[in-house]
Motif scaffolding. Sequence first.
Motif, PDB file in Angstrom:
ATOM      1  N   UNK A  90      -4.805   9.776 -15.815  1.00  0.00           N
ATOM      2  CA  UNK A  90      -4.453  10.160 -17.177  1.00  0.00           C
ATOM      3  C   UNK A  90      -3.183  10.965 -17.257  1.00  0.00           C
ATOM      4  N   UNK A  91      -2.919  11.817 -16.269  1.00  0.00           N
ATOM      5  CA  UNK A  91      -1.717  12.645 -16.311  1.00  0.00           C
ATOM      6  C   UNK A  91      -0.452  11.806 -16.160  1.00  0.00           C
ATOM      7  N   UNK A  92      -0.491  10.841 -15.235  1.00  0.00           N
ATOM      8  CA  UNK A  92       0.663   9.964 -15.045  1.00  0.00           C
ATOM      9  C   UNK A  92       0.917   9.122 -16.296  1.00  0.00           C
ATOM     10  N   UNK A  93      -0.152   8.559 -16.861  1.00  0.00           N
ATOM     11  CA  UNK A  93      -0.001   7.771 -18.083  1.00  0.00           C
ATOM     12  C   UNK A  93       0.544   8.626 -19.222  1.00  0.00           C
ATOM     13  N   UNK A  94       0.096   9.875 -19.327  1.00  0.00           N
ATOM     14  CA  UNK A  94       0.555  10.762 -20.385  1.00  0.00           C
ATOM     15  C   UNK A  94       2.058  11.022 -20.259  1.00  0.00           C
TER      16      UNK A  94
ATOM     17  N   UNK B 137      -7.088  11.717 -21.784  1.00  0.00           N
ATOM     18  CA  UNK B 137      -8.477  11.365 -21.475  1.00  0.00           C
ATOM     19  C   UNK B 137      -8.838   9.943 -21.892  1.00  0.00           C
ATOM     20  N   UNK B 138      -8.197   9.442 -22.969  1.00  0.00           N
ATOM     21  CA  UNK B 138      -8.614   8.158 -23.513  1.00  0.00           C
ATOM     22  C   UNK B 138      -7.799   6.962 -23.016  1.00  0.00           C
ATOM     23  N   UNK B 139      -6.538   7.178 -22.644  1.00  0.00           N
ATOM     24  CA  UNK B 139      -5.734   6.042 -22.169  1.00  0.00           C
ATOM     25  C   UNK B 139      -6.332   5.363 -20.937  1.00  0.00           C
ATOM     26  N   UNK B 140      -6.707   6.131 -19.882  1.00  0.00           N
ATOM     27  CA  UNK B 140      -7.333   5.457 -18.734  1.00  0.00           C
ATOM     28  C   UNK B 140      -8.626   4.744 -19.113  1.00  0.00           C
ATOM     29  N   UNK B 141      -9.437   5.367 -19.976  1.00  0.00           N
ATOM     30  CA  UNK B 141     -10.692   4.741 -20.394  1.00  0.00           C
ATOM     31  C   UNK B 141     -10.427   3.471 -21.181  1.00  0.00           C
ATOM     32  N   UNK B 142      -9.390   3.483 -22.010  1.00  0.00           N
ATOM     33  CA  UNK B 142      -9.055   2.292 -22.788  1.00  0.00           C
ATOM     34  C   UNK B 142      -8.627   1.148 -21.884  1.00  0.00           C
TER      35      UNK B 142
ATOM     36  N   UNK C 258     -27.129  15.026 -28.167  1.00  0.00           N
ATOM     37  CA  UNK C 258     -27.805  16.328 -28.207  1.00  0.00           C
ATOM     38  C   UNK C 258     -27.053  17.339 -27.344  1.00  0.00           C
ATOM     39  N   UNK C 259     -27.734  18.022 -26.455  1.00  0.00           N
ATOM     40  CA  UNK C 259     -27.099  19.091 -25.675  1.00  0.00           C
ATOM     41  C   UNK C 259     -26.051  18.553 -24.702  1.00  0.00           C
ATOM     42  N   UNK C 260     -26.048  17.239 -24.452  1.00  0.00           N
ATOM     43  CA  UNK C 260     -25.115  16.647 -23.495  1.00  0.00           C
ATOM     44  C   UNK C 260     -23.838  16.139 -24.166  1.00  0.00           C
ATOM     45  N   UNK C 261     -23.626  16.491 -25.425  1.00  0.00           N
ATOM     46  CA  UNK C 261     -22.429  16.028 -26.121  1.00  0.00           C
ATOM     47  C   UNK C 261     -21.194  16.620 -25.465  1.00  0.00           C
ATOM     48  N   UNK C 262     -20.146  15.805 -25.348  1.00  0.00           N
ATOM     49  CA  UNK C 262     -18.911  16.243 -24.712  1.00  0.00           C
ATOM     50  C   UNK C 262     -18.018  16.949 -25.717  1.00  0.00           C
ATOM     51  N   UNK C 263     -17.169  17.849 -25.235  1.00  0.00           N
ATOM     52  CA  UNK C 263     -16.256  18.555 -26.134  1.00  0.00           C
ATOM     53  C   UNK C 263     -15.249  17.611 -26.776  1.00  0.00           C
ATOM     54  N   UNK C 264     -15.046  16.438 -26.188  1.00  0.00           N
ATOM     55  CA  UNK C 264     -14.253  15.368 -26.795  1.00  0.00           C
ATOM     56  C   UNK C 264     -15.193  14.182 -26.921  1.00  0.00           C
ATOM     57  N   UNK C 265     -15.686  13.939 -28.138  1.00  0.00           N
ATOM     58  CA  UNK C 265     -16.853  13.097 -28.371  1.00  0.00           C
ATOM     59  C   UNK C 265     -16.744  11.710 -27.764  1.00  0.00           C
ATOM     60  N   UNK C 266     -15.564  11.103 -27.812  1.00  0.00           N
ATOM     61  CA  UNK C 266     -15.431   9.738 -27.321  1.00  0.00           C
ATOM     62  C   UNK C 266     -15.759   9.611 -25.840  1.00  0.00           C
ATOM     63  N   UNK C 267     -15.563  10.691 -25.071  1.00  0.00           N
ATOM     64  CA  UNK C 267     -15.847  10.627 -23.637  1.00  0.00           C
ATOM     65  C   UNK C 267     -17.319  10.343 -23.372  1.00  0.00           C
ATOM     66  N   UNK C 268     -18.211  10.774 -24.273  1.00  0.00           N
ATOM     67  CA  UNK C 268     -19.631  10.510 -24.082  1.00  0.00           C
ATOM     68  C   UNK C 268     -19.961   9.036 -24.122  1.00  0.00           C
ATOM     69  N   UNK C 269     -19.279   8.293 -24.984  1.00  0.00           N
ATOM     70  CA  UNK C 269     -19.546   6.858 -25.081  1.00  0.00           C
ATOM     71  C   UNK C 269     -19.003   6.105 -23.869  1.00  0.00           C
ATOM     72  N   UNK C 270     -17.956   6.640 -23.252  1.00  0.00           N
ATOM     73  CA  UNK C 270     -17.360   5.968 -22.098  1.00  0.00           C
ATOM     74  C   UNK C 270     -18.348   5.847 -20.939  1.00  0.00           C
ATOM     75  N   UNK C 271     -19.203   6.850 -20.779  1.00  0.00           N
ATOM     76  CA  UNK C 271     -20.117   6.855 -19.638  1.00  0.00           C
ATOM     77  C   UNK C 271     -21.247   5.849 -19.791  1.00  0.00           C
ATOM     78  N   UNK C 272     -21.606   5.487 -21.032  1.00  0.00           N
ATOM     79  CA  UNK C 272     -22.778   4.636 -21.249  1.00  0.00           C
ATOM     80  C   UNK C 272     -22.455   3.250 -21.782  1.00  0.00           C
ATOM     81  N   UNK C 273     -21.339   3.088 -22.446  1.00  0.00           N
ATOM     82  CA  UNK C 273     -20.964   1.770 -22.947  1.00  0.00           C
ATOM     83  C   UNK C 273     -19.444   1.605 -22.885  1.00  0.00           C
ATOM     84  N   UNK C 274     -18.887   1.607 -21.669  1.00  0.00           N
ATOM     85  CA  UNK C 274     -17.434   1.548 -21.519  1.00  0.00           C
ATOM     86  C   UNK C 274     -16.813   0.238 -22.000  1.00  0.00           C
ATOM     87  N   UNK C 275     -17.601  -0.840 -22.053  1.00  0.00           N
ATOM     88  CA  UNK C 275     -17.056  -2.142 -22.448  1.00  0.00           C
ATOM     89  C   UNK C 275     -17.584  -2.595 -23.807  1.00  0.00           C
ATOM     90  N   UNK C 276     -18.125  -1.671 -24.605  1.00  0.00           N
ATOM     91  CA  UNK C 276     -18.612  -2.018 -25.932  1.00  0.00           C
ATOM     92  C   UNK C 276     -17.423  -2.282 -26.867  1.00  0.00           C
TER      93      UNK C 276
END
Length: 443
Positions: free
Chosen positions: A150-154, A127-132, A294-312
């Motif tokens: 992500x599957x190919x990178x994995x 999940x994190x390699x493509x986002x990185x 809040x209720x929109x937290x992802x089961x893998x927390x880092x994914x939530x930040x990817x949607x709103x600040x991918x280049x932070x």
Amino acid sequence: MSINGNENTEVTDETPLLSNQSRSKGASFASSVFNLMNAIMGSGILGLAYAMASTGIVSFCILLVLVSSLAGYSIHLLLKLCDQTGINSYEDLGGRALQKPGKVLVAVAILIQNVGAMSSYLFILKSELPATITSFLSPDHSGQTWYQDGRLLLILVTLCVILPLAILPKIGFLGYTSSLAFFFMLYFAIVVVVKKWSIPCPLPQNLTTFLGVSQVSNSSDSDCTPKLFVISSRSAYAIPTMAFSFLCHTAVLPIYCELDRPNKARMQNVANVSISLSFLVYLISALFGYLTFYAHVDSELLLGYDAYMPHDILVMTVRLAILIAVLLTVPLIHFPARKAVILLLRGNRPFSWLIHIATTVVILGTVLMLAILVPDIRNVFGVVGSTTSSCLLFVFPGIFYLKISPHPLRSFDSIGAMALVVFGLIMGVSSFSIIIFTWIQSS
């Protein structure tokens, strides 16, 4: 494995583990705390914010205190057994308590636990390699390319990095670099706290494209009110995730043996400090991660930040740190898993490169398939946490103490051991049943 003297010998908290034996200076108290914290801290930190969203803040805190306290108490029972018998491995304690079936049972549980842990780490890579990679590209970049799969990178990372490291017969040098993992987890918790004030609530209703999938965040003012108590089918994942996060029991006895001036009281203090510090880091990251989404937290927390600040910058660096920690940790977790398989199949026969390589490939192939096929990391935490984690954390220490210890059943620790077994069985069976029922409903 040697057994020191008569098992009915009176043992106190001040009895040294290796009394009457010459022994070189061992690891310091601080070093032992650090080593045990490395065994505790892992991928579970990424799922605890989701567990808080599934149970509510107050319920989560109560459960986290309960699980961490029981983890410390079960370590207390293991240390007492270690002093009474002279046995310093979890598998051999199982053999002493339940003969060969007990040793096999513990070995199988450790194997499944480590396979689950490796699967969770590879899921993070998927999940994190493509986002990185995407975060380092220009914001104007668009379109789906091979490095966003992500599957190919994995598969590539597993074949090119993890497999060569895991196949080595000795991998001691990674033990030093893996000590960075705790600092990465601490850095992760700090970034979660800092970014709490960078993402507004209600979440902005903007259309984002993440890994080629369009996502719309629908949030209202009511979503910005933290829930104190929550009961839903998702709550069944909470305690298993916590059990998964605090499991370090297979590392406790080896660390005890390496401790300088080892006695039960000193090692118990090591365990208490390690669990308390891990508890603090877990609680901070879970609380501020929940108060961000809040209720929109992802089961893998880092994914939530990817949607709103991918280049932070901070998010990019913490994601890179987590990925490095994962790459260095997977080969280390693989070692005890492979050892358990070879012991189950071959016993104490001489080393064979053919068996060594074949076992490595089969285990990594199984873990890779699980990471590719499992759609959500909470499933790994839920299933492994409710089965093998609950056994290794609660059930086995209680049963082994009741079988091995000469103390009467009415003694405080015997009653505590029985309570530990009952809690572990109720928690494991109920959580696993609800998770399976949820899967059937969703399908």
